[in-house]
Scaffold this motif. Structure first.
Motif, PDB file in Angstrom:
ATOM      1  N   ALA A 138      -6.632   7.774   1.886  1.00  0.00           N
ATOM      2  CA  ALA A 138      -5.426   7.119   2.408  1.00  0.00           C
ATOM      3  C   ALA A 138      -4.215   8.039   2.309  1.00  0.00           C
ATOM      4  O   ALA A 138      -3.363   8.051   3.205  1.00  0.00           O
ATOM      5  N   MET A 139      -4.136   8.828   1.235  1.00  0.00           N
ATOM      6  CA  MET A 139      -3.031   9.782   1.088  1.00  0.00           C
ATOM      7  C   MET A 139      -3.089  10.835   2.192  1.00  0.00           C
ATOM      8  O   MET A 139      -2.075  11.159   2.818  1.00  0.00           O
ATOM      9  N   ASN A 153      -0.786  11.486   9.580  1.00  0.00           N
ATOM     10  CA  ASN A 153      -0.136  10.606  10.554  1.00  0.00           C
ATOM     11  C   ASN A 153       1.367  10.850  10.614  1.00  0.00           C
ATOM     12  O   ASN A 153       1.957  10.860  11.700  1.00  0.00           O
ATOM     13  N   GLU A 154       1.999  11.030   9.459  1.00  0.00           N
ATOM     14  CA  GLU A 154       3.443  11.296   9.436  1.00  0.00           C
ATOM     15  C   GLU A 154       3.764  12.605  10.149  1.00  0.00           C
ATOM     16  O   GLU A 154       4.693  12.682  10.949  1.00  0.00           O
ATOM     17  N   ARG A 159       0.826  -1.221   0.000  1.00  0.00           N
ATOM     18  CA  ARG A 159       0.000   0.000   0.000  1.00  0.00           C
ATOM     19  C   ARG A 159       0.855   1.263   0.000  1.00  0.00           C
ATOM     20  O   ARG A 159       0.513   2.235  -0.666  1.00  0.00           O
ATOM     21  N   ASP A 160       1.942   1.252   0.750  1.00  0.00           N
ATOM     22  CA  ASP A 160       2.792   2.439   0.801  1.00  0.00           C
ATOM     23  C   ASP A 160       3.416   2.741  -0.555  1.00  0.00           C
ATOM     24  O   ASP A 160       3.548   3.907  -0.933  1.00  0.00           O
ATOM     25  N   GLU A 213      -4.659  10.620   5.121  1.00  0.00           N
ATOM     26  CA  GLU A 213      -4.419   9.984   6.420  1.00  0.00           C
ATOM     27  C   GLU A 213      -2.926   9.744   6.645  1.00  0.00           C
ATOM     28  O   GLU A 213      -2.395  10.003   7.721  1.00  0.00           O
ATOM     29  N   ARG A 214      -2.251   9.258   5.624  1.00  0.00           N
ATOM     30  CA  ARG A 214      -0.820   8.993   5.776  1.00  0.00           C
ATOM     31  C   ARG A 214      -0.056  10.287   6.035  1.00  0.00           C
ATOM     32  O   ARG A 214       0.800  10.341   6.918  1.00  0.00           O
ATOM     33  N   ARG A 215      -0.375  11.326   5.314  1.00  0.00           N
ATOM     34  CA  ARG A 215       0.339  12.599   5.499  1.00  0.00           C
ATOM     35  C   ARG A 215       0.083  13.150   6.900  1.00  0.00           C
ATOM     36  O   ARG A 215       1.010  13.593   7.581  1.00  0.00           O
ATOM     37  N   LEU A 233       0.751   4.352  -2.543  1.00  0.00           N
ATOM     38  CA  LEU A 233       0.579   5.737  -2.107  1.00  0.00           C
ATOM     39  C   LEU A 233       1.729   6.610  -2.595  1.00  0.00           C
ATOM     40  O   LEU A 233       1.518   7.764  -2.996  1.00  0.00           O
ATOM     41  N   ASP A 234       2.948   6.075  -2.574  1.00  0.00           N
ATOM     42  CA  ASP A 234       4.092   6.814  -3.131  1.00  0.00           C
ATOM     43  C   ASP A 234       3.849   7.127  -4.603  1.00  0.00           C
ATOM     44  O   ASP A 234       4.121   8.243  -5.064  1.00  0.00           O
TER      45      ASP A 234
END
Length: 182
Positions: free
Chosen positions: A57-58, A64-65, A9-10, A60-62, A13-14
């Protein structure tokens, strides 16, 4: 019987972030991400459902980071002014590539109201944590708004500034946030 292939998934997303950076938010399609990730459209859909799921998801990931980087700086401190100082410090350390990545995310956010609402909630959580009846709370709010304004001005190309000017501006912004006594 063959081994079932798994999709990272990462990595997808990348690829999605790279797509936004390269061709803009308008070019963010399941097909473009699949090609960039070297998988099928069905693989992207399996991971995220549809384009909105991918954007969620993009985002959320940003978040969270960024939140994780702030939490690392805050450590065991629980007061909101320390958290705001950490937020400003983390923003100040963003490099040009991270600015571009986040700008792409912001452009994607603007496409749907529910994505904008997630952003509003994230910002409101920051601002609502401050005690605005105190000088330190008001100064922390001002620093937060200055940091975010500077970030957005640079990221969207509204104000050109090199890295030296960026660091100089953030030195002034950081000075606005009172340090808690040790």
């Amino acid at each position: 019987m063959g081994r079932r292939r798994t999709i990272d998934r990462d990595k997808v997303l990348d690829a999605a972030e790279a797509t936004v950076s390269t061709v803009g938010a308008g070019g963010l399609t399941i097909d473009a991400v699949a090609k960039a990730a070297g998988i099928t459209k069905g693989g992207v859909q399996y991971c995220f459902g549809n384009k909105d799921g991918l954007i969620d998801a993009m985002i959320e990931r940003r978040f969270n980071e960024f939140d994780s980087a702030v939490a690392d700086k805050v450590g065991d401190a629980t007061d909101p002014v320390t958290a705001m100082r950490a937020h400003v410090d983390v923003t100040a350390r963003l490099n040009t590539a991270e600015n571009a990545r986040t700008t792409g995310m912001m452009a994607a956010l603007l496409q749907r109201e529910d994505h904008m609402e997630k952003n509003r909630v994230w910002y409101r959580g920051r601002l609502d944590s401050l005690d605005l009846s105190t000088d330190e709370g008001r100064r922390a709010r001002l620093a937060f708004l200055a940091a975010e304004g500077t970030f957005l001005l640079r990221s969207f190309g509204f104000a050109e500034m090199d890295d030296a000017e960026w660091r100089d501006i953030f030195a002034d912004i950081v000075a606005l946030v009172p340090k808690k006594p040790a």
